[in-house]
Structures are given as structure tokens and as C-alpha cells.
Design a protein around this motif. Structure first.
Motif, short mmCIF file in Angstrom:
data_model
loop_
_atom_site.label_atom_id
_atom_site.label_comp_id
_atom_site.label_asym_id
_atom_site.label_seq_id
_atom_site.Cartn_x
_atom_site.Cartn_y
_atom_site.Cartn_z
N THR A 20 0.83 -1.20 0.00
CA THR A 20 0.00 0.00 0.00
C THR A 20 0.86 1.25 0.00
O THR A 20 0.58 2.23 -0.71
CB THR A 20 -0.92 0.01 1.24
N LEU A 21 1.94 1.22 0.77
CA LEU A 21 2.85 2.36 0.81
C LEU A 21 3.56 2.54 -0.54
O LEU A 21 3.81 3.68 -0.96
CB LEU A 21 3.88 2.18 1.92
N MET A 22 3.86 1.44 -1.21
CA MET A 22 4.52 1.54 -2.52
C MET A 22 3.59 2.21 -3.54
O MET A 22 4.05 2.97 -4.40
CB MET A 22 4.93 0.16 -3.01
N ASP A 23 2.29 1.93 -3.43
CA ASP A 23 1.33 2.61 -4.31
C ASP A 23 1.35 4.12 -4.05
O ASP A 23 1.31 4.92 -4.98
CB ASP A 23 -0.08 2.07 -4.07
N GLY A 24 1.43 4.49 -2.77
CA GLY A 24 1.52 5.92 -2.44
C GLY A 24 2.83 6.52 -2.88
O GLY A 24 2.88 7.68 -3.31
N LEU A 25 3.91 5.72 -2.82
CA LEU A 25 5.22 6.21 -3.25
C LEU A 25 5.22 6.52 -4.75
O LEU A 25 5.85 7.49 -5.18
CB LEU A 25 6.30 5.18 -2.92
N VAL A 26 4.51 5.71 -5.52
CA VAL A 26 4.43 5.97 -6.96
C VAL A 26 3.82 7.34 -7.21
O VAL A 26 4.31 8.12 -8.05
CB VAL A 26 3.59 4.86 -7.65
N ILE A 172 -5.22 18.05 -0.16
CA ILE A 172 -6.16 18.20 -1.28
C ILE A 172 -6.53 16.81 -1.83
O ILE A 172 -6.76 16.66 -3.01
CB ILE A 172 -5.61 19.11 -2.38
N THR A 173 -6.56 15.83 -0.93
CA THR A 173 -7.06 14.47 -1.18
C THR A 173 -6.17 13.62 -2.08
O THR A 173 -6.63 12.60 -2.60
CB THR A 173 -8.50 14.47 -1.75
N VAL A 174 -4.93 14.00 -2.30
CA VAL A 174 -4.01 13.15 -3.06
C VAL A 174 -3.48 12.05 -2.12
O VAL A 174 -2.95 12.35 -1.05
CB VAL A 174 -2.83 13.97 -3.62
N VAL A 175 -3.64 10.80 -2.53
CA VAL A 175 -3.19 9.69 -1.69
C VAL A 175 -1.73 9.40 -2.02
O VAL A 175 -1.39 8.46 -2.73
CB VAL A 175 -4.06 8.43 -1.92
N GLU A 176 -0.86 10.27 -1.50
CA GLU A 176 0.57 10.07 -1.67
C GLU A 176 1.10 9.19 -0.55
O GLU A 176 0.31 8.57 0.16
CB GLU A 176 1.31 11.41 -1.76
N LEU A 177 2.39 9.14 -0.38
CA LEU A 177 3.00 8.18 0.54
C LEU A 177 2.51 8.34 1.97
O LEU A 177 2.11 7.36 2.61
CB LEU A 177 4.53 8.33 0.47
N LEU A 178 2.53 9.55 2.50
CA LEU A 178 2.12 9.75 3.89
C LEU A 178 0.63 9.46 4.07
O LEU A 178 0.23 8.83 5.06
CB LEU A 178 2.44 11.18 4.33
N GLN A 179 -0.19 9.91 3.14
CA GLN A 179 -1.62 9.66 3.24
C GLN A 179 -1.91 8.16 3.16
O GLN A 179 -2.80 7.66 3.87
CB GLN A 179 -2.36 10.40 2.12
N THR A 196 6.63 4.64 10.47
CA THR A 196 8.07 4.38 10.53
C THR A 196 8.61 4.05 9.14
O THR A 196 9.68 4.55 8.73
CB THR A 196 8.37 3.21 11.48
N LEU A 197 7.87 3.25 8.40
CA LEU A 197 8.29 2.91 7.04
C LEU A 197 8.33 4.15 6.15
O LEU A 197 9.24 4.31 5.34
CB LEU A 197 7.35 1.86 6.44
N VAL A 198 7.35 5.02 6.31
CA VAL A 198 7.34 6.27 5.52
C VAL A 198 8.57 7.10 5.83
O VAL A 198 9.23 7.63 4.92
CB VAL A 198 6.05 7.07 5.81
N GLY A 199 8.90 7.21 7.11
CA GLY A 199 10.09 7.97 7.49
C GLY A 199 11.35 7.38 6.90
O GLY A 199 12.22 8.11 6.39
N VAL A 200 11.45 6.05 6.92
CA VAL A 200 12.64 5.39 6.36
C VAL A 200 12.71 5.59 4.85
O VAL A 200 13.78 5.87 4.29
CB VAL A 200 12.62 3.89 6.70
N ILE A 201 11.57 5.48 4.17
CA ILE A 201 11.55 5.65 2.71
C ILE A 201 11.96 7.07 2.34
O ILE A 201 12.78 7.28 1.43
CB ILE A 201 10.14 5.32 2.15
N PHE A 202 11.39 8.06 3.02
CA PHE A 202 11.76 9.45 2.74
C PHE A 202 13.26 9.68 3.01
O PHE A 202 13.94 10.36 2.24
CB PHE A 202 10.93 10.41 3.59
#
Length: 220
Positions: A20-26, A172-179, A196-202
Motif C-alpha cells: 500500500t505504501l509503494m502505491d503511495g510512493l508511486v 487536497i485528497t491526493v493519496v501520496e506516501l504519507l496519506q 516508521t516505514l514512511v520515514g525510512v523511505i523518505f
């Protein structure tokens, strides 16, 4: 397993939410790349307009740059997403986010370009004039090839900064990595792993981008 018995960090759950996070990362990467492409293009146009011999054009460009730099990015995103549609102009959330990021950072890129253009010796312009070269031909063939390479590292720093500003797009409702991480956490009320994963990815991607910028700076 009771909440008290749950581990502080559940690796199994972390692996479950990673797709799910990878989808947000894209979405994050798309917004950053497209936003930066707009920023470097529009920024150059603003820098050249600010140096134009036509005073009204130069004043308008300078006013636009200072206005955008002096207002918060979040306010600009809200304006584009909630106010602009009132005038009949409406974009998708991702397009609005790209536009907001691009315009905001274009103002900063314009100042970077201006520094590069100012660093080109005045004699280059005078030599081109002596050779009867037009202004556009002088810019394209003589001035810009000297002005742009030295400012590439500074533009790269703004690329890293834009990447770290993409979480604002969730407003503004964009489902990016943090969202994406917040959505995953709200489904199970476990936020430790996704955040935690989001912080590591960033952190990893920001360090990688910064290393590329330093490499480019070393090649100047």
C-alpha cells in the motif's frame, strides 16, 4: 493478543502494509518529477522575463516571483483546489498538486537561474552584439550554456525539497506516501509501522537524491 501484549513494532504487519505504501510512493514520485519538470521550465521563463528589456514584462515577472515566494505552499494548494474551481477551472487532485508544486518552486528556480545568468560576464553579451547576433540566438547559443550548468546542484536541492513537501498534497485528497500510511494505520489503529516505514523511505530516497546532487556539484 491484547494491546499490551503486542510488540512495539510488528514486522509482519509492516510487510503487509508495504505494498500500500509503494502505491503511495508511486504517486509521490510522479508528483515530484512532474512538478520539478514544470518548475525548471517555468522558472527559466520567469528568470528571462524578469531580465527582459520590456519593463512591464520584467515588473510582472518580478511581482509574480515575490508573491509566490512570500505565500505558503499549503495556501496555494488550497487556492488551486478549492477556489479556482469557482472560476470554472478545475483539475484532478494530482494535477492540482503538480501545478501547485511546480508554480511554487518555479519562483525559487527563477532566482537560481537569475544568479546563473548574472554570473555570465557582460562581455559575452557585448561580443554577441558585435557579431550582430540576435537576443534569442545569444541566449540559446552563448549565455544559457554557460549559466545553467553551475546552477544544476542548486536546482537539485530544490528537487529534494519538493520531494519532502509532497505530504502537503494529502490536504487536497491526493493519496501520496504519507496519506497511504495514514489510511493503512486507520484500518487497524496501528500507526507505528506505516509511519516508521514512511520515514525510512523518505530518508533513504532523500539521501540518495542528495548524493546525486553532490556528485553533480563535484563535476562542475
Amino acid at each position: 493478543m491484547t494491546p499490551a501484549e503486542r510488540p512495539i513494532f510488528d514486522w509482519a504487519f509492516a510487510w503487509d502494509v508495504l505494498p500500500t505504501l509503494m502505491d503511495g510512493l508511486v504517486i509521490t514520485v510522479q508528483a515530484t518529477v512532474m512538478g520539478m519538470a514544470l518548475a525548471v521550465t517555468l522558472g527559466l521563463a520567469l528568470a528571462l522575463a524578469r531580465r527582459a528589456p520590456v519593463k512591464p514584462l520584467a515588473w510582472t515577472a518580478a511581482l509574480a516571483i515575490e508573491f509566490v515566494r512570500s505565500t505558503p505552499l499549503l495556501v496555494q494548494l488550497f487556492f488551486l483546489f478549492y477556489v479556482l474551481p469557482v472560476t470554472g477551472v478545475q483539475f484532478s487532485p494530482l494535477t492540482t498538486g503538480v501545478l501547485g508544486l511546480g508554480v511554487h518552486y518555479a519562483a525559487y528556480c527563477a532566482e537560481v537561474y537569475r544568479a546563473g545568468l548574472d554570473a555570465v560576464p557582460r562581455g559575452q553579451w557585448e561580443a554577441a552584439l558585435a557579431l550582430n547576433l540576435g537576443r534569442w540566438r545569444t541566449l540559446r547559443g552563448i549565455i544559457l550554456p554557460q549559466a545553467i550548468p553551475p546552477v544544476i546542484p542548486a536546482l537539485g536541492n530544490y528537487f529534494v525539497a519538493m520531494f519532502k513537501d509532497t505530504p502537503l498534497l494529502s490536504a487536497i485528497t491526493v493519496v501520496e506516501l504519507l496519506q497511504a500510511s495514514k489510511i493503512a494505520g486507520s484500518a487497524t489503529f496501528r500507526y507505528t509501522e506505516p509511519l516508521t516505514l514512511v520515514g525510512v523511505i523518505f530518508l533513504v530516497l532523500s539521501l540518495a537524491a542528495a548524493a546525486v546532487v553532490r556528485r553533480l556539484e563535484g563535476k562542475r
